[in-house]
Scaffold this motif. Structure first.
Motif, PDB file in Angstrom:
ATOM      1  N   ARG A   1     -19.753   1.182   4.053  1.00 38.62           N
ATOM      2  CA  ARG A   1     -20.042  -0.242   4.130  1.00 38.62           C
ATOM      3  C   ARG A   1     -20.414  -0.795   2.758  1.00 38.62           C
ATOM      4  O   ARG A   1     -20.034  -1.923   2.402  1.00 38.62           O
ATOM      5  N   GLU A   2     -21.148   0.001   1.978  1.00 40.66           N
ATOM      6  CA  GLU A   2     -21.501  -0.456   0.633  1.00 40.66           C
ATOM      7  C   GLU A   2     -20.246  -0.643  -0.214  1.00 40.66           C
ATOM      8  O   GLU A   2     -20.117  -1.625  -0.964  1.00 40.66           O
ATOM      9  N   ALA A   3     -19.296   0.318  -0.128  1.00 45.24           N
ATOM     10  CA  ALA A   3     -18.063   0.210  -0.903  1.00 45.24           C
ATOM     11  C   ALA A   3     -17.254  -0.999  -0.470  1.00 45.24           C
ATOM     12  O   ALA A   3     -16.699  -1.732  -1.312  1.00 45.24           O
ATOM     13  N   ALA A   4     -17.212  -1.253   0.831  1.00 44.18           N
ATOM     14  CA  ALA A   4     -16.474  -2.424   1.325  1.00 44.18           C
ATOM     15  C   ALA A   4     -17.110  -3.705   0.810  1.00 44.18           C
ATOM     16  O   ALA A   4     -16.422  -4.662   0.434  1.00 44.18           O
ATOM     17  N   GLY A   5     -18.453  -3.765   0.782  1.00 43.20           N
ATOM     18  CA  GLY A   5     -19.143  -4.960   0.280  1.00 43.20           C
ATOM     19  C   GLY A   5     -18.845  -5.195  -1.177  1.00 43.20           C
ATOM     20  O   GLY A   5     -18.587  -6.332  -1.598  1.00 43.20           O
ATOM     21  N   ARG A   6     -18.884  -4.133  -1.986  1.00 45.05           N
ATOM     22  CA  ARG A   6     -18.594  -4.314  -3.417  1.00 45.05           C
ATOM     23  C   ARG A   6     -17.163  -4.788  -3.626  1.00 45.05           C
ATOM     24  O   ARG A   6     -16.898  -5.664  -4.473  1.00 45.05           O
ATOM     25  N   LEU A   7     -16.250  -4.213  -2.860  1.00 46.63           N
ATOM     26  CA  LEU A   7     -14.851  -4.627  -3.018  1.00 46.63           C
ATOM     27  C   LEU A   7     -14.681  -6.077  -2.592  1.00 46.63           C
ATOM     28  O   LEU A   7     -13.956  -6.855  -3.244  1.00 46.63           O
ATOM     29  N   GLY A   8     -15.379  -6.512  -1.490  1.00 48.48           N
ATOM     30  CA  GLY A   8     -15.288  -7.901  -1.035  1.00 48.48           C
ATOM     31  C   GLY A   8     -15.835  -8.860  -2.067  1.00 48.48           C
ATOM     32  O   GLY A   8     -15.310  -9.961  -2.254  1.00 48.48           O
ATOM     33  N   THR A   9     -16.934  -8.476  -2.716  1.00 52.69           N
ATOM     34  CA  THR A   9     -17.504  -9.327  -3.753  1.00 52.69           C
ATOM     35  C   THR A   9     -16.525  -9.524  -4.895  1.00 52.69           C
ATOM     36  O   THR A   9     -16.433 -10.615  -5.484  1.00 52.69           O
ATOM     37  N   ARG A  10     -15.755  -8.476  -5.189  1.00 48.47           N
ATOM     38  CA  ARG A  10     -14.857  -8.544  -6.347  1.00 48.47           C
ATOM     39  C   ARG A  10     -13.544  -9.262  -6.041  1.00 48.47           C
ATOM     40  O   ARG A  10     -13.051 -10.040  -6.855  1.00 48.47           O
ATOM     41  N   ILE A  11     -12.952  -9.030  -4.848  1.00 49.07           N
ATOM     42  CA  ILE A  11     -11.615  -9.612  -4.590  1.00 49.07           C
ATOM     43  C   ILE A  11     -11.606 -10.548  -3.388  1.00 49.07           C
ATOM     44  O   ILE A  11     -10.569 -11.112  -3.053  1.00 49.07           O
ATOM     45  N   GLY A  12     -12.730 -10.723  -2.735  1.00 43.08           N
ATOM     46  CA  GLY A  12     -12.801 -11.579  -1.564  1.00 43.08           C
ATOM     47  C   GLY A  12     -12.838 -10.747  -0.293  1.00 43.08           C
ATOM     48  O   GLY A  12     -12.243  -9.673  -0.197  1.00 43.08           O
ATOM     49  N   SER A  13     -13.534 -11.272   0.711  1.00 41.81           N
ATOM     50  CA  SER A  13     -13.738 -10.505   1.937  1.00 41.81           C
ATOM     51  C   SER A  13     -12.438 -10.216   2.685  1.00 41.81           C
ATOM     52  O   SER A  13     -12.175  -9.085   3.120  1.00 41.81           O
ATOM     53  N   GLU A  14     -11.602 -11.240   2.874  1.00 45.16           N
ATOM     54  CA  GLU A  14     -10.380 -11.034   3.654  1.00 45.16           C
ATOM     55  C   GLU A  14      -9.397 -10.098   2.938  1.00 45.16           C
ATOM     56  O   GLU A  14      -8.868  -9.155   3.553  1.00 45.16           O
ATOM     57  N   PRO A  15      -9.106 -10.316   1.634  1.00 50.59           N
ATOM     58  CA  PRO A  15      -8.225  -9.359   0.944  1.00 50.59           C
ATOM     59  C   PRO A  15      -8.781  -7.938   0.957  1.00 50.59           C
ATOM     60  O   PRO A  15      -8.031  -6.959   1.108  1.00 50.59           O
ATOM     61  N   ALA A  16     -10.117  -7.803   0.821  1.00 50.79           N
ATOM     62  CA  ALA A  16     -10.716  -6.474   0.837  1.00 50.79           C
ATOM     63  C   ALA A  16     -10.525  -5.811   2.195  1.00 50.79           C
ATOM     64  O   ALA A  16     -10.205  -4.619   2.293  1.00 50.79           O
ATOM     65  N   ALA A  17     -10.744  -6.591   3.260  1.00 47.00           N
ATOM     66  CA  ALA A  17     -10.592  -6.037   4.610  1.00 47.00           C
ATOM     67  C   ALA A  17      -9.149  -5.569   4.846  1.00 47.00           C
ATOM     68  O   ALA A  17      -8.912  -4.498   5.427  1.00 47.00           O
ATOM     69  N   ARG A  18      -8.173  -6.403   4.405  1.00 48.97           N
ATOM     70  CA  ARG A  18      -6.760  -6.013   4.593  1.00 48.97           C
ATOM     71  C   ARG A  18      -6.428  -4.751   3.803  1.00 48.97           C
ATOM     72  O   ARG A  18      -5.740  -3.852   4.299  1.00 48.97           O
ATOM     73  N   LEU A  19      -6.911  -4.667   2.568  1.00 44.36           N
ATOM     74  CA  LEU A  19      -6.630  -3.505   1.731  1.00 44.36           C
ATOM     75  C   LEU A  19      -7.245  -2.237   2.329  1.00 44.36           C
ATOM     76  O   LEU A  19      -6.587  -1.185   2.389  1.00 44.36           O
ATOM     77  N   ILE A  20      -8.499  -2.347   2.785  1.00 46.39           N
ATOM     78  CA  ILE A  20      -9.156  -1.167   3.375  1.00 46.39           C
ATOM     79  C   ILE A  20      -8.405  -0.710   4.631  1.00 46.39           C
ATOM     80  O   ILE A  20      -8.197   0.491   4.848  1.00 46.39           O
ATOM     81  N   LEU A  21      -7.970  -1.676   5.452  1.00 46.49           N
ATOM     82  CA  LEU A  21      -7.226  -1.323   6.665  1.00 46.49           C
ATOM     83  C   LEU A  21      -5.899  -0.656   6.312  1.00 46.49           C
ATOM     84  O   LEU A  21      -5.502   0.337   6.947  1.00 46.49           O
TER      85      LEU A  21
END
Length: 459
Positions: free
Chosen positions: A392-412
């Motif tokens: 969850r921490e890694a997902a939060g950092r990635l969302g802060t950097r590229i945006g929540s929706e793009p981060a969620a799509r990339l992680i999925l």
């Protein structure tokens, strides 16, 4: 008999037998493999060639035990030395075929057989001197038995000291089962025991259902001396009576071919049954392997989803702030997960396949998605997004950097890619284990019975 229809039916049966295999070491498989080979050889060596050339000379194979005097008999029947005879064992290493010059075209080009021409061979006949059936050489024994199966008739040579041996009687019973025309030469009999030995051999022949087989005794002679002509003449006459007249030759061929066709009723159904058992066992093995690897894949995918890959080295490097190091540790954990899954699948599928069918293997190096974005890789194996932890921490950092929706799509996308790599690796291992059963039976044996029925209708 000899029709194109019968030949075509036998050729189809031959192809179906050749396509039948017994890859699994089930009870009876060894015997089925041997029976399959012998049947193919007899179709190739005798039935199909004889039906294709019904007017060819009769082939009389002179066979028997070591030192029985087969070559000496062939030389005496011809009237000169056409095949070597002597004390060396085995004397006959290369089969020798003797025929008249006018019959040469029937036998020219036979690989592994020495051809001799002599006009003193009985008309319509060819003599074949083969290695001893109980030779110390396994290759010699195999050649002898195969050539006996290729003959129109047999002259079986034994001696006063060898006539009760087991090896000859196996082949004599085989000749009886296939109705092959047969004569027995009892060679090297001391005069003083001739009556007793002959009587005992006649008794054994009757017990074996061979009481009507002609028996020709030959008295013992001095070493190096030829066989007494008075003993050879009856054998030569027996051959001449069957070879000179076309009707007599045709009768021998009909008897031998008919006997072999009849033997198919005893030989093909057991092969079909053995093939059926193999087919069923392969089906069971496939289902066992499929079930085992389906369960193994589920286990691996659960481990991929539950966050356990972020324990140990990955967690330590994350806490040190080493994101690239944590991503490397995740990839190492992924490699270890697949290796563990391979080992688990191998162990649990061991009972599905014959012992030694597949050696335990290790997965090839795998390319894991997410290398371009370490945070996405770490988040993709972090377990439920709703729970606390490194993922969850890694997902939060990635969302802060590229945006929540793009981060969620990339992680999925990375998560799906990881599951795809794991599933494909295990599916490949499953397929490799199934392929270890090759050559797989192409059919369950019903095709053999269908082909046999066609032969019966064509005969």
């Amino acid at each position: 008999m000899g029709s194109d229809t019968l030949s075509a039916a036998l050729a189809d049966l031959r192809d179906r037998v050749a396509a039948t295999c017994f890859p699994l070491d089930l009870p009876g498989a060894v015997q089925a493999r041997l029976a399959r080979r012998e049947l193919i050889e007899q179709l190739d060596d005798y039935l199909l060639p004889r039906l294709a050339a019904p007017r060819a000379p009769l082939l009389a194979v002179v066979g028997g035990s070591t030192g029985a005097g087969r070559s000496t008999l062939v030389n005496a029947l011809v009237g000169r030395e056409v095949t070597p005879a002597g004390p060396l064992r085995p004397t006959t290493r290369v089969p020798v075929l003797v025929c008249r010059s006018g019959d040469r075209h029937w036998f020219a080009g036979q690989a592994g057989i020495g051809l001799r021409l002599d006009e003193r061979v009985p008309p319509g006949m060819a003599l074949l001197d083969v290695p001893d059936i109980d030779s110390v050489s396994a290759d010699n024994r195999r050649v002898a038995v195969r050539l006996l199966g290729a003959a129109d008739l047999w002259i079986f040579v034994t001696t006063a000291s060898r006539y009760a041996d087991a090896a000859p009687w196996h082949l004599l019973r085989l000749a009886r089962e296939r109705n092959t025309r047969l004569a027995i030469v009892l060679n090297r009999v001391p005069t003083e025991v001739l009556d007793g030995v002959r009587s005992d051999l006649v008794r054994l022949l009757r017990q074996a259902g061979l009481g009507d087989v002609p028996l020709y005794p030959i008295v013992e002679t001095e070493p190096g001396a030829g066989l007494p002509e008075r003993n050879v003449v009856p054998i030569r006459t027996w051959l001449a009576e069957r070879g000179a007249d076309p009707d007599a030759r045709a009768a021998v061929v009909r008897r031998t071919v008919g006997g072999l066709l009849h033997s198919l009723d005893r030989r093909v159904p057991p092969l079909a049954q053995a093939a059926g058992r193999q087919y069923e066992a392969v089906d069971r093995a496939r289902a066992c392997v499929d079930t085992t690897y389906a369960a193994t894949s589920q286990w691996a995918l659960r481990a991929l989803d539950d966050g356990s890959l972020l324990c140990g080295a990955a967690a330590g490097r994350w806490s040190d702030g080493d994101v690239p190091g944590a991503a490397r540790a995740v990839r190492e954990s992924l490699d270890a997960l697949v290796a563990d899954a391979f080992a688990r699948g191998a162990e649990r599928s061991a009972g599905c396949l014959p012992p030694g069918a597949v050696r335990r293997s290790a997965p090839e190096p795998l390319a894991w998605p997410g290398d371009g974005e370490p945070l996405a890789l770490i988040a993709a194996v972090g377990g439920p997004v709703s729970g606390p932890g490194i993922g969850r921490e890694a997902a939060g950092r990635l969302g802060t950097r590229i945006g929540s929706e793009p981060a969620a799509r990339l992680i999925l996308d990375v998560h799906r890619g990881l599951r795809g790599v794991v599933a494909a690796a295990l599916d490949g291992e499953r397929a490799r284990r199934v392929a270890a059963m090759t050559p797989l039976p192409a059919q369950d044996g019903t095709g053999l019975i269908e082909a046999l029925d066609t032969v019966r209708r064509s005969a």
